[in-house]
Design a protein around this motif. Sequence first.
Motif, PDB file in Angstrom:
ATOM      1  N   THR A  14       0.833  -1.208   0.000  1.00  0.00           N
ATOM      2  CA  THR A  14       0.000   0.000   0.000  1.00  0.00           C
ATOM      3  C   THR A  14       0.867   1.256   0.000  1.00  0.00           C
ATOM      4  OG1 THR A  14      -1.733  -1.182   1.213  1.00  0.00           O
ATOM      5  CG2 THR A  14      -1.825   1.237   1.227  1.00  0.00           C
ATOM      6  N   TYR A  15       1.887   1.257   0.885  1.00  0.00           N
ATOM      7  CA  TYR A  15       2.786   2.410   0.969  1.00  0.00           C
ATOM      8  C   TYR A  15       3.517   2.623  -0.360  1.00  0.00           C
ATOM      9  CZ  TYR A  15       2.091   2.039   6.045  1.00  0.00           C
ATOM     10  OH  TYR A  15       1.542   1.979   7.282  1.00  0.00           O
ATOM     11  N   GLU A  16       3.925   1.501  -0.971  1.00  0.00           N
ATOM     12  CA  GLU A  16       4.658   1.591  -2.234  1.00  0.00           C
ATOM     13  C   GLU A  16       3.772   2.211  -3.323  1.00  0.00           C
ATOM     14  OE1 GLU A  16       7.529  -1.235  -4.992  1.00  0.00           O
ATOM     15  OE2 GLU A  16       5.953  -2.169  -3.786  1.00  0.00           O
ATOM     16  N   LYS A  17       2.487   1.798  -3.341  1.00  0.00           N
ATOM     17  CA  LYS A  17       1.555   2.341  -4.338  1.00  0.00           C
ATOM     18  C   LYS A  17       1.354   3.848  -4.132  1.00  0.00           C
ATOM     19  CE  LYS A  17      -3.073   1.586  -6.273  1.00  0.00           C
ATOM     20  NZ  LYS A  17      -3.415   3.023  -6.303  1.00  0.00           N
ATOM     21  N   GLU A  18       1.248   4.245  -2.825  1.00  0.00           N
ATOM     22  CA  GLU A  18       1.070   5.664  -2.526  1.00  0.00           C
ATOM     23  C   GLU A  18       2.280   6.486  -2.984  1.00  0.00           C
ATOM     24  OE1 GLU A  18       0.299   5.873   1.637  1.00  0.00           O
ATOM     25  OE2 GLU A  18      -1.748   5.086   1.469  1.00  0.00           O
ATOM     26  N   ILE A  19       3.475   5.925  -2.812  1.00  0.00           N
ATOM     27  CA  ILE A  19       4.698   6.625  -3.234  1.00  0.00           C
ATOM     28  C   ILE A  19       4.722   6.781  -4.751  1.00  0.00           C
ATOM     29  CG2 ILE A  19       7.224   6.408  -3.394  1.00  0.00           C
ATOM     30  CD1 ILE A  19       7.087   5.016  -0.610  1.00  0.00           C
ATOM     31  N   MET A  20       4.388   5.690  -5.464  1.00  0.00           N
ATOM     32  CA  MET A  20       4.408   5.732  -6.934  1.00  0.00           C
ATOM     33  C   MET A  20       3.363   6.727  -7.461  1.00  0.00           C
ATOM     34  SD  MET A  20       6.903   3.886  -7.637  1.00  0.00           S
ATOM     35  CE  MET A  20       6.747   3.974  -9.421  1.00  0.00           C
ATOM     36  N   ASP A  21       2.178   6.740  -6.833  1.00  0.00           N
ATOM     37  CA  ASP A  21       1.148   7.692  -7.241  1.00  0.00           C
ATOM     38  C   ASP A  21       1.613   9.127  -7.027  1.00  0.00           C
ATOM     39  OD1 ASP A  21      -0.465   5.600  -7.944  1.00  0.00           O
ATOM     40  OD2 ASP A  21      -1.734   5.691  -6.141  1.00  0.00           O
ATOM     41  N   GLY A  22       2.286   9.337  -5.919  1.00  0.00           N
ATOM     42  CA  GLY A  22       2.797  10.673  -5.612  1.00  0.00           C
ATOM     43  C   GLY A  22       3.833  11.127  -6.623  1.00  0.00           C
ATOM     44  N   LEU A  23       4.751  10.188  -6.982  1.00  0.00           N
ATOM     45  CA  LEU A  23       5.787  10.508  -7.973  1.00  0.00           C
ATOM     46  C   LEU A  23       5.156  10.835  -9.331  1.00  0.00           C
ATOM     47  CD1 LEU A  23       8.511   7.820  -7.118  1.00  0.00           C
ATOM     48  CD2 LEU A  23       8.718  10.302  -6.839  1.00  0.00           C
ATOM     49  N   LYS A  24       4.098  10.086  -9.683  1.00  0.00           N
ATOM     50  CA  LYS A  24       3.407  10.300 -10.964  1.00  0.00           C
ATOM     51  C   LYS A  24       2.773  11.692 -10.977  1.00  0.00           C
ATOM     52  CE  LYS A  24       2.044   8.610 -14.969  1.00  0.00           C
ATOM     53  NZ  LYS A  24       3.031   8.302 -16.019  1.00  0.00           N
TER      54      LYS A  24
END
Length: 488
Positions: free
Chosen positions: A468-478
């Motif tokens: 979940t944390y990893e997905k949130e980080i990737m979404d933020g970077l996008k």
Amino acid sequence: MITGEIKNKVDKIWETFWTGGITNPLTVIEQFTYLLFIKSLDEAETIKEKEAEILGIPFEGIFPEDKQHLRWHRFKNLGSPEEMYHIVSDEVFPFIKNLHGQEDSAYSKYMSDAMFLIPTANTLEKIVDGIDTLPLQDRDFQGDLYEYLLSKISTAGTNGQFRTPRHIIQMMVELVKPMPEDIMIDPAMGTAGFLVAASEYLRKHHQDLFLVQGLKEHYHNTMFYGNDMDRTMLRIGAMNMMLHGVNNPNIEYRDSLSEMNKDQDKYTLVLANPPFKGSLDYEAVSNDLLKIAKTKKTELLFLSLFIRILKPGGRAAVIVPDGVLFGSSTAHKAIRKEIIENHKLEAIISMPSGVFKPYAGVSTAIIIFTKTGAGGTNHVWFYDMKADGFSLDDKRTPIEENDIPDIISRFNNLEAEKERKRTEQSFFVPIEELRENEYDLSINKYKEIEYEEIEYENPMEIIEKIGTYEKEIMDGLKEIENLIKGAN
């Protein structure tokens, strides 16, 4: 502890000795101590003069009318260094050597071969000026000063020539509570720290002893005994005792473990931190001491000595290295069995290894027992000291954590200790359990550690959270990437 500005002052005085040509540390300590003693005599005389003036009573001091110029506050203010040097070397020093007229007094005995060795007037002037800034009225400071000076001996910790920390000595004295009728000894006395602390305890808690003529005479002449094999230590010890108000302690140049020591059933209290390291040849040891435990180890021989020299009913509070408590040799087991089965072992206080730093890092314990000759051990009280009010590194700086008040409080109320669990800092161990463990007295043999169960999340739940944390980080970077593209 000597720290900060005071430490710098003492170091500067020490450096003056060295640059003046006195480079043997023990000689420096001796000469330093003579001058400290001379200054302290003057200060003590001044206090007594003022008290006599307030009370309106006549006063006869140790400095006669024709010797007033020998007092510290007089000669330090003389016009020239040469004049002061002449007074100190030719008059003051002979005066203090002959201060006790009795030939058999400890002071006279060990001051008789003392020598004034400061080589020049300028060196003496610098040393006197330096000492004049030290707070010698504080008795604790005097003890700490001795400790700091002795720490400068390169062999300290090997030959035993260092003070037991003052707060440890005072704790031991508080635990055994010396009485006005006691006859006490330190068979390896060094600078007489234990004897001084015991004398101070009596002055504080039994002031009435000085109103009873027999007890007063006993205090000054037949209460305090000490042995050592270093005449420098004997001189310093004799001066230390005299400065603390004991007129005639029984201090002897003697190897306590040898045949020359005939003491038996003589004392009611032993307070000691004897030398740990080293071993002796059987031929050098009194045969009486080898009967309990045939050994060459000094720490075991001293325990045998304490048993021999105590009167029945006499008590001992002594420091031993941890190896004495759990050593598996025949001699180790024999001495522990002797104390537990034939006398009354009362307490083992385990101390942290940093207590004797910076001189030594050995782990030690305090053993308290009573000589009975007929047993009496039922339960032994153990205490795990974790802090003594100072950091356990070489600096030994003051800290808040301090178990010493708790140790004294609990030891004074052992009845309340009976219900304590093995997971606590102190507890009782019955003699039957000691027998089962070959009289092992190490606290870790009996202490129980309470483990706290920690519950962790299910691994799959942790992996799911990471995803979940990893997905949130990737979404933020996008999102950041899109903002940058829009700005361009």
